[in-house]
Structure formats: structure tokens, C-alpha cells
Design an enzyme around this catalytic site. Structure first.
Site, PDB file in Angstrom:
ATOM      1  N   GLY A  12       0.776  -1.382  -0.048  1.00 54.35           N
ATOM      2  CA  GLY A  12       0.063  -0.081   0.052  1.00 54.35           C
ATOM      3  C   GLY A  12       0.690   1.227   0.033  1.00 54.35           C
ATOM      4  O   GLY A  12       0.465   2.284   0.574  1.00 54.35           O
ATOM      5  N   ASN A  14       1.210   3.154  -2.584  1.00 57.94           N
ATOM      6  CA  ASN A  14       0.525   3.980  -3.372  1.00 57.94           C
ATOM      7  C   ASN A  14      -0.591   4.575  -2.563  1.00 57.94           C
ATOM      8  O   ASN A  14      -0.929   5.694  -2.787  1.00 57.94           O
ATOM      9  CB  ASN A  14       0.106   3.366  -4.686  1.00 57.94           C
ATOM     10  CG  ASN A  14       0.982   3.567  -5.598  1.00 57.94           C
ATOM     11  OD1 ASN A  14       1.231   4.333  -6.308  1.00 57.94           O
ATOM     12  ND2 ASN A  14       1.632   2.138  -5.971  1.00 57.94           N
ATOM     13  N   ASN A 108      -6.544   2.958 -12.384  1.00 58.73           N
ATOM     14  CA  ASN A 108      -5.530   2.011 -11.903  1.00 58.73           C
ATOM     15  C   ASN A 108      -4.060   2.719 -12.317  1.00 58.73           C
ATOM     16  O   ASN A 108      -3.880   3.274 -13.131  1.00 58.73           O
ATOM     17  CB  ASN A 108      -5.406   0.898 -12.845  1.00 58.73           C
ATOM     18  CG  ASN A 108      -4.373  -0.317 -12.660  1.00 58.73           C
ATOM     19  OD1 ASN A 108      -4.380  -0.639 -11.448  1.00 58.73           O
ATOM     20  ND2 ASN A 108      -4.028  -0.653 -13.483  1.00 58.73           N
ATOM     21  N   HIS A 110      -0.276   1.435 -13.371  1.00 55.75           N
ATOM     22  CA  HIS A 110       0.461   0.407 -13.745  1.00 55.75           C
ATOM     23  C   HIS A 110       2.046   0.748 -13.739  1.00 55.75           C
ATOM     24  O   HIS A 110       2.153   1.942 -14.202  1.00 55.75           O
ATOM     25  CB  HIS A 110      -0.097   0.067 -14.881  1.00 55.75           C
ATOM     26  CG  HIS A 110       0.790  -1.181 -15.551  1.00 55.75           C
ATOM     27  ND1 HIS A 110       0.508  -2.476 -15.061  1.00 55.75           N
ATOM     28  CD2 HIS A 110       1.539  -1.428 -16.390  1.00 55.75           C
ATOM     29  CE1 HIS A 110       1.121  -3.427 -15.623  1.00 55.75           C
ATOM     30  NE2 HIS A 110       2.043  -2.863 -16.613  1.00 55.75           N
ATOM     31  N   ASP A 151      -5.305  -3.497 -18.253  1.00 56.88           N
ATOM     32  CA  ASP A 151      -4.289  -2.401 -18.910  1.00 56.88           C
ATOM     33  C   ASP A 151      -5.023  -1.668 -19.851  1.00 56.88           C
ATOM     34  O   ASP A 151      -3.998  -1.013 -20.837  1.00 56.88           O
ATOM     35  CB  ASP A 151      -3.119  -2.615 -18.535  1.00 56.88           C
ATOM     36  CG  ASP A 151      -2.504  -3.223 -17.188  1.00 56.88           C
ATOM     37  OD1 ASP A 151      -3.139  -2.705 -16.274  1.00 56.88           O
ATOM     38  OD2 ASP A 151      -1.987  -4.274 -17.246  1.00 56.88           O
ATOM     39  N   GLU A 181       5.190   6.903  -9.873  1.00 55.71           N
ATOM     40  CA  GLU A 181       3.790   6.308  -9.331  1.00 55.71           C
ATOM     41  C   GLU A 181       3.169   7.133  -8.268  1.00 55.71           C
ATOM     42  O   GLU A 181       2.145   7.454  -8.241  1.00 55.71           O
ATOM     43  CB  GLU A 181       3.726   4.819  -8.844  1.00 55.71           C
ATOM     44  CG  GLU A 181       4.016   3.791  -9.922  1.00 55.71           C
ATOM     45  CD  GLU A 181       4.018   2.399  -9.377  1.00 55.71           C
ATOM     46  OE1 GLU A 181       3.049   1.944  -8.710  1.00 55.71           O
ATOM     47  OE2 GLU A 181       5.123   1.609  -9.415  1.00 55.71           O
TER      48      GLU A 181
HETATM   49  C1  GAR Z   1       2.899  -0.899  -7.581  1.00 54.76           C
HETATM   50  O1  GAR Z   1       4.028  -0.850  -8.345  1.00 54.76           O
HETATM   51  C2  GAR Z   1       1.764  -0.708  -8.685  1.00 54.76           C
HETATM   52  O2  GAR Z   1       1.839  -0.059  -9.752  1.00 54.76           O
HETATM   53  C3  GAR Z   1       1.737  -2.351  -9.281  1.00 54.76           C
HETATM   54  O3  GAR Z   1       1.918  -3.066  -7.866  1.00 54.76           O
HETATM   55  C4  GAR Z   1       2.430  -2.234  -6.985  1.00 54.76           C
HETATM   56  C5  GAR Z   1       1.780  -2.125  -5.846  1.00 54.76           C
HETATM   57  O4  GAR Z   1       2.638  -1.516  -4.386  1.00 54.76           O
HETATM   58  N1  GAR Z   1       0.464  -2.706  -9.672  1.00 54.76           N
HETATM   59  C6  GAR Z   1       0.268  -3.525 -10.653  1.00 54.76           C
HETATM   60  O5  GAR Z   1       1.440  -3.964 -10.983  1.00 54.76           O
HETATM   61  C7  GAR Z   1      -0.929  -3.747 -11.279  1.00 54.76           C
HETATM   62  N2  GAR Z   1      -1.047  -4.323 -12.594  1.00 54.76           N
HETATM   63  P1  GAR Z   1       1.995  -0.934  -3.343  1.00 54.76           P
HETATM   64  O6  GAR Z   1       0.994  -1.854  -2.810  1.00 54.76           O
HETATM   65  O7  GAR Z   1       3.247  -0.560  -2.482  1.00 54.76           O
HETATM   66  O8  GAR Z   1       0.829   0.630  -3.914  1.00 54.76           O
END
Ligand code: GAR
Length: 208
Positions: A12, A14, A108, A110, A151, A181
Site C-alpha cells: 500500500g 500508493n 489504475n 500500472h 490495462d 507512481e
Molecule cells: C505498484 O508498483 C503498482 O503499480 C503495481 O503493484 C505495486 C503495488 O505496490 N500494480 C500493478 O502491477 C497492477 N497491474 P503498493 O501496494 O506498495 O502500492
């Protein structure tokens, strides 16, 4: 004020970027009202708790089917009167029925420059492994609307990030998070909450 739900599966970071952005006034006209995890014990839930945000866990296994899983999530979204659904490291693909129920209301993040290294099977660290294997010198992150194609929804914001000599999937993932991100996700959420995004012929326009 738009009410935002954040769907998570893991650490989490993000979600944390969104919480910080709301506190710092970077997210205008939006409030993170709910966090939903499809993984029990995900650290993202702890972040929600520490910040006084309502949270829920919905497990596909316990729901018995994809349909029941999504109905449970939809019930929570309706109960909390959610306007915007943010997938922030949510590692479960949502069905066409779900995405069609919220047209241009799901976004989303990505960890690549779509249309590179995306689609089914490209998630998390795996995306960066593939980018390094291919030998790209620039990668980045994309925030996009979510439709029935994994995506495949319209691109809202992208940011490029340099690949450096000696990068590992982990070091590249970190740089993409820090430089891209954690900035473009809050920015895109803020634009949505201010009604500044319009979509015309698959192109997102950003208004004043
Ligand atoms: C992030 O890098 C996000 O962009 C990716 O997973 C990670 C989650 O990190 N998402 C994907 O690959 C979706 N296709 P977080 O839980 O620390 O935010």
C-alpha cells in the site's frame, strides 16, 4: 467532495501516497473514504487504520465465485457512496460486468509505460523483470481508466523513468514508485475529483 475508495492487495505505498497527498492538499475536492483489500493482513489495511479510514477485507475464496466477490465489493462501494474507485496495487482482475458498472469511474496505476509490459500476467515486480530482460533504457508508470481489457483503458497520465546500469527488478521498482507512481496517481485522482478529465474517442483531455 468526491468520495474515494482505494482497492489494495499488498504494502500500500500508493495508498500512502494518496493519504499524504490528501493531507497536503494535493488532492483537491476528494476524500479517501474506504480501503478494500482482497488479501487478509495486507499492510495497506494497517495504513488505513492508522489514518482513521474505514476498511474491509473481501476474500474471493470465502465468497466462492468471482461474481459473489465482486457483488460484495459493489455493496461496500454503494454503502459508502463512492464516486471514484482507485486500484492501487490491487492484484485481482475485475470482470467486464464490474468495470461496465463504473464507466470512467475506476482508475489504475500500472508500473510501466503502457502499452509496454502490460496486460494479463504483468503485475508488481514481474513488470520490472520483463523491462530489464528486454533491455529498455526508459520505463515509467501509467495511470489509466479501467475497462474490460486488462490495462487497456484510456491513459490519464504517464511519467518516464530512466533505467540505470546495474538495476535489479527491486531497484527499478523503487525508482518507478518514487519518481513516477507516487506523483502521477495523486495528480490523476485530483484531476478526476475536480471534474477536469473528459474522454473523447479514447483520448483523455485535461481541462482547466
Ligand atoms: C505498484 O508498483 C503498482 O503499480 C503495481 O503493484 C505495486 C503495488 O505496490 N500494480 C500493478 O502491477 C497492477 N497491474 P503498493 O501496494 O506498495 O502500492
Amino acid at each position: 467532495m468526491k468520495r474515494i475508495a482505494v482497492l489494495v492487495s499488498g504494502g500500500g505505498t500508493n495508498l500512502q501516497a494518496l493519504i499524504d497527498a490528501e493531507k497536503n492538499g494535493i488532492i483537491k475536492n476528494g476524500n479517501i473514504s474506504l480501503v478494500i483489500s482482497n488479501v487478509k493482513g495486507a499492510y495497506a489495511l494497517e495504513r488505513a487504520r492508522m489514518n482513521g479510514i474505514a476498511s474491509a477485507v473481501v476474500l474471493k475464496k470465502e465468497c466462492g465465485s468471482q461474481e459473489a466477490f465482486e457483488q460484495n465489493i459493489i455493496a461496500l462501494l454503494r454503502e459508502h457512496e463512492i464516486d471514484l474507485i482507485v486500484l492501487a496495487g490491487f492484484m485481482s482482475i475485475l470482470s467486464e460486468e464490474f468495470t461496465k458498472a463504473f464507466p470512467h469511474r475506476i482508475i489504475n496505476v500500472h508500473p510501466s509505460l503502457i502499452p509496454s509490459f502490460c496486460g494479463k500476467g504483468f503485475y508488481g515486480l514481474h513488470v520490472h523483470e520483463k523491462a530489464l530482460e528486454y533491455g529498455v533504457k526508459v520505463t515509467g508508470a501509467t495511470v489509466h481508466f479501467v475497462n474490460e481489457i486488462p490495462d487497456g483503458g484510456e491513459i490519464i497520465l504517464q511519467r518516464a523513468v530512466e533505467v540505470k546500469e546495474g538495476d535489479t527488478p527491486e531497484s527499478l521498482q523503487k525508482r518507478v514508485m518514487v519518481e513516477a507512481e507516487w506523483n502521477i496517481l495523486p495528480e490523476a485522482v485530483s484531476l478526476f475529483c475536480q471534474d477536469r478529465l473528459t474522454v473523447e474517442n479514447n483520448i483523455v483531455h485535461i481541462g482547466e
